[in-house]
Design an enzyme around this catalytic site. Structure first.
Site, mmCIF file in Angstrom:
data_model
loop_
_atom_site.group_PDB
_atom_site.id
_atom_site.type_symbol
_atom_site.label_atom_id
_atom_site.label_comp_id
_atom_site.label_asym_id
_atom_site.label_seq_id
_atom_site.Cartn_x
_atom_site.Cartn_y
_atom_site.Cartn_z
ATOM 1 N N LYS A 13 0.838 -1.214 0.000
ATOM 2 C CA LYS A 13 0.000 0.000 0.000
ATOM 3 C C LYS A 13 0.870 1.259 0.000
ATOM 4 O O LYS A 13 0.646 2.178 -0.786
ATOM 5 C CB LYS A 13 -0.929 0.027 1.232
ATOM 6 C CG LYS A 13 -1.906 -1.140 1.298
ATOM 7 C CD LYS A 13 -2.829 -1.037 2.487
ATOM 8 C CE LYS A 13 -2.124 -1.100 3.835
ATOM 9 N NZ LYS A 13 -1.402 -2.371 4.091
ATOM 10 N N ARG A 87 -10.253 1.053 8.041
ATOM 11 C CA ARG A 87 -9.963 -0.355 8.293
ATOM 12 C C ARG A 87 -11.159 -1.070 8.891
ATOM 13 O O ARG A 87 -11.132 -2.300 9.006
ATOM 14 C CB ARG A 87 -8.799 -0.475 9.281
ATOM 15 C CG ARG A 87 -7.431 -0.437 8.646
ATOM 16 C CD ARG A 87 -6.414 -0.319 9.755
ATOM 17 N NE ARG A 87 -5.235 -1.091 9.538
ATOM 18 C CZ ARG A 87 -4.116 -0.592 9.030
ATOM 19 N NH1 ARG A 87 -4.041 0.647 8.632
ATOM 20 N NH2 ARG A 87 -3.050 -1.352 8.904
ATOM 21 N N ARG A 126 11.644 -5.464 5.113
ATOM 22 C CA ARG A 126 11.362 -4.048 4.850
ATOM 23 C C ARG A 126 12.257 -3.161 5.714
ATOM 24 O O ARG A 126 12.455 -3.416 6.896
ATOM 25 C CB ARG A 126 9.906 -3.723 5.169
ATOM 26 C CG ARG A 126 9.670 -2.212 5.116
ATOM 27 C CD ARG A 126 8.257 -1.800 5.212
ATOM 28 N NE ARG A 126 7.543 -2.416 6.303
ATOM 29 C CZ ARG A 126 6.222 -2.387 6.399
ATOM 30 N NH1 ARG A 126 5.498 -1.807 5.470
ATOM 31 N NH2 ARG A 126 5.622 -2.972 7.418
ATOM 32 N N ARG A 152 10.725 -1.321 11.497
ATOM 33 C CA ARG A 152 9.543 -1.059 12.327
ATOM 34 C C ARG A 152 9.381 -2.098 13.430
ATOM 35 O O ARG A 152 9.568 -3.291 13.208
ATOM 36 C CB ARG A 152 8.288 -1.041 11.441
ATOM 37 C CG ARG A 152 8.110 0.282 10.743
ATOM 38 C CD ARG A 152 7.038 0.279 9.701
ATOM 39 N NE ARG A 152 5.781 -0.367 10.069
ATOM 40 C CZ ARG A 152 4.710 -0.378 9.282
ATOM 41 N NH1 ARG A 152 4.754 0.239 8.095
ATOM 42 N NH2 ARG A 152 3.608 -0.979 9.644
ATOM 43 N N ARG A 163 -0.908 -8.887 13.057
ATOM 44 C CA ARG A 163 -1.423 -7.903 12.095
ATOM 45 C C ARG A 163 -2.146 -8.601 10.948
ATOM 46 O O ARG A 163 -3.178 -8.129 10.472
ATOM 47 C CB ARG A 163 -0.267 -7.044 11.566
ATOM 48 C CG ARG A 163 0.207 -6.040 12.594
ATOM 49 C CD ARG A 163 1.579 -5.524 12.253
ATOM 50 N NE ARG A 163 1.616 -4.808 11.004
ATOM 51 C CZ ARG A 163 2.727 -4.654 10.270
ATOM 52 N NH1 ARG A 163 3.855 -5.204 10.645
ATOM 53 N NH2 ARG A 163 2.682 -3.965 9.157
HETATM 54 P P1 AP5 Z 1 4.801 -1.616 1.883
HETATM 55 O O1 AP5 Z 1 4.497 -0.785 0.684
HETATM 56 O O2 AP5 Z 1 5.514 -0.967 3.032
HETATM 57 O O3 AP5 Z 1 3.476 -2.378 2.371
HETATM 58 P P2 AP5 Z 1 2.178 -1.833 3.133
HETATM 59 O O4 AP5 Z 1 1.005 -2.529 2.514
HETATM 60 O O5 AP5 Z 1 2.162 -0.340 3.167
HETATM 61 O O6 AP5 Z 1 2.463 -2.475 4.549
HETATM 62 P P3 AP5 Z 1 2.296 -1.887 6.004
HETATM 63 O O7 AP5 Z 1 2.958 -2.902 6.890
HETATM 64 O O8 AP5 Z 1 2.781 -0.481 6.107
HETATM 65 O O9 AP5 Z 1 0.760 -1.960 6.176
HETATM 66 P P4 AP5 Z 1 0.002 -1.945 7.505
HETATM 67 O O10 AP5 Z 1 -1.402 -1.828 7.025
HETATM 68 O O11 AP5 Z 1 0.280 -3.119 8.385
HETATM 69 O O12 AP5 Z 1 0.630 -0.723 8.296
HETATM 70 P P5 AP5 Z 1 0.169 0.762 8.591
HETATM 71 O O13 AP5 Z 1 1.367 1.603 8.537
HETATM 72 O O14 AP5 Z 1 -1.015 1.156 7.763
HETATM 73 O O15 AP5 Z 1 5.640 -2.884 1.380
HETATM 74 C C1 AP5 Z 1 6.098 -3.866 2.293
HETATM 75 C C2 AP5 Z 1 7.453 -4.437 1.813
HETATM 76 O O16 AP5 Z 1 7.281 -5.105 0.570
HETATM 77 C C3 AP5 Z 1 8.523 -3.354 1.560
HETATM 78 O O17 AP5 Z 1 9.777 -3.857 1.920
HETATM 79 C C4 AP5 Z 1 8.452 -3.114 0.047
HETATM 80 O O18 AP5 Z 1 9.687 -2.667 -0.485
HETATM 81 C C5 AP5 Z 1 8.070 -4.510 -0.453
HETATM 82 N N1 AP5 Z 1 7.253 -4.452 -1.662
HETATM 83 C C6 AP5 Z 1 6.215 -3.592 -1.912
HETATM 84 N N2 AP5 Z 1 5.687 -3.854 -3.128
HETATM 85 C C7 AP5 Z 1 6.398 -4.913 -3.617
HETATM 86 C C8 AP5 Z 1 6.326 -5.663 -4.826
HETATM 87 N N3 AP5 Z 1 5.414 -5.381 -5.778
HETATM 88 N N4 AP5 Z 1 7.215 -6.692 -4.987
HETATM 89 C C9 AP5 Z 1 8.130 -6.987 -4.043
HETATM 90 N N5 AP5 Z 1 8.254 -6.318 -2.877
HETATM 91 C C10 AP5 Z 1 7.392 -5.294 -2.675
HETATM 92 O O19 AP5 Z 1 -0.373 0.622 10.097
HETATM 93 C C11 AP5 Z 1 0.507 0.319 11.148
HETATM 94 C C12 AP5 Z 1 -0.277 0.230 12.451
HETATM 95 O O20 AP5 Z 1 -0.900 1.497 12.755
HETATM 96 C C13 AP5 Z 1 -1.458 -0.757 12.474
HETATM 97 O O21 AP5 Z 1 -1.031 -2.080 12.755
HETATM 98 C C14 AP5 Z 1 -2.320 -0.151 13.599
HETATM 99 O O22 AP5 Z 1 -1.789 -0.432 14.871
HETATM 100 C C15 AP5 Z 1 -2.185 1.331 13.359
HETATM 101 N N6 AP5 Z 1 -3.214 1.852 12.411
HETATM 102 C C16 AP5 Z 1 -2.974 2.432 11.200
HETATM 103 N N7 AP5 Z 1 -4.125 2.779 10.603
HETATM 104 C C17 AP5 Z 1 -5.130 2.399 11.440
HETATM 105 C C18 AP5 Z 1 -6.544 2.451 11.359
HETATM 106 N N8 AP5 Z 1 -7.168 2.977 10.272
HETATM 107 N N9 AP5 Z 1 -7.272 1.959 12.394
HETATM 108 C C19 AP5 Z 1 -6.672 1.445 13.487
HETATM 109 N N10 AP5 Z 1 -5.323 1.345 13.630
HETATM 110 C C20 AP5 Z 1 -4.551 1.821 12.605
#
Ligand code: AP5
Length: 212
Positions: A13, A87, A126, A152, A163
């Site tokens: 994402k 979410r 990552r 992270r 997660r």
């Molecule tokens: P990356 O692009 O970083 O993936 P991502 O989908 O953004 O993963 P996240 O772990 O950031 O998602 P998340 O939803 O768990 O975390 P968030 O920050 O929203 O890619 C991942 C890896 O893969 C990287 O190394 C990248 O280089 C690689 N990659 C990407 N594309 C690729 C491809 N095509 N091929 C190969 N490799 C690839 O949330 C974190 C925390 O915040 C949550 O757990 C929660 O505690 C809180 N939170 C956030 N939003 C909310 C909400 N709305 N409600 C409640 N709690 C929330």
């Protein structure tokens, strides 16, 4: 243009959000990035910090408030891309109410599909550049020398499993919510980041547009 990116942790994402926002000239709004920024600056409440680092979801009201304030800023007038929000169905309802109030609406909800077996591998490798926010993968997209890398806390194996489970529980209700509204577009998230971006553009009805 208002877009929503949905997908499990590690689906790409954040990676796609940066590529799409550069193409469309709209800001990326990531609740995860906003919460990590609050953590760095010491303004995130301890109870929220503990939930985040262990891989749980924050209460809806905590993130809805963040979105209310951020989307009211002037750079959001031409649209924005939401990454990691909503979410839950209450978050999706709150977003609808907010957008109705602004006289706007969601153009599409892009769901990035990646099998669970690939996600853990992506998350464990990552690394993020603290200064630029650029996302790297130690194998597929290695960081340049001199990058100030961050691993992270919620990318530890025990938090990753939690997660992924939370995502599966959450989507059971959220995806049908958007499917019923005719907004959901499913996109295969396996392939290079550029290939995935092309699929997203096609799903938005804009194949081949925007900078290639
Ligand atoms: P990356 O692009 O970083 O993936 P991502 O989908 O953004 O993963 P996240 O772990 O950031 O998602 P998340 O939803 O768990 O975390 P968030 O920050 O929203 O890619 C991942 C890896 O893969 C990287 O190394 C990248 O280089 C690689 N990659 C990407 N594309 C690729 C491809 N095509 N091929 C190969 N490799 C690839 O949330 C974190 C925390 O915040 C949550 O757990 C929660 O505690 C809180 N939170 C956030 N939003 C909310 C909400 N709305 N409600 C409640 N709690 C929330």
């Amino acid at each position: 243009m208002i877009l929503v990116l949905v997908g499990p942790p590690g689906a790409g994402k954040g990676t796609q959000a940066k590529l799409l926002c550069a193409r469309f000239g709209i800001p990326q709004i990531s609740t995860g990035d906003m919460l990590r920024e609050a953590k760095r600056s010491g303004t995130l409440e301890k109870r929220y910090l503990d939930i985040m680092d262990s891989g749980g979801l924050l209460p809806d009201e905590a993130v809805i408030g963040l979105i209310d304030r951020r989307t009211a800023e002037p750079d959001c007038r031409g649209g924005f891309l939401l990454d990691g929000f909503p979410r839950t169905v209450p978050q999706a309802d709150a977003l609808d109410a907010l957008l109705v109030g602004q006289g706007s609406g969601i153009e599409a909800v892009i769901q990035l599909d990646v099998p669970r077996s690939l996600l853990e591998e992506r998350l464990i490798h990552r690394r993020t550049d603290k200064r630029s926010g650029q996302i790297y993968h130690l194998v597929y997209n290695p960081p340049p020398p001199g990058a100030e890398l961050e691993h992270r806390a919620d990318d530890r194996p025990e938090a990753v499993g939690k997660r992924l489970d939370a995502y599966e529980a959450m989507t059971a209700a959220l995806l049908p919510f958007y499917e019923q509204k005719g907004l959901l577009r499913r996109v295969d998230g396996v392939g290079t980041p550029e290939e995935v971006t092309q699929r997203v553009m096609s799903a938005l009805g804009r194949p081949g547009s925007g900078g290639e």
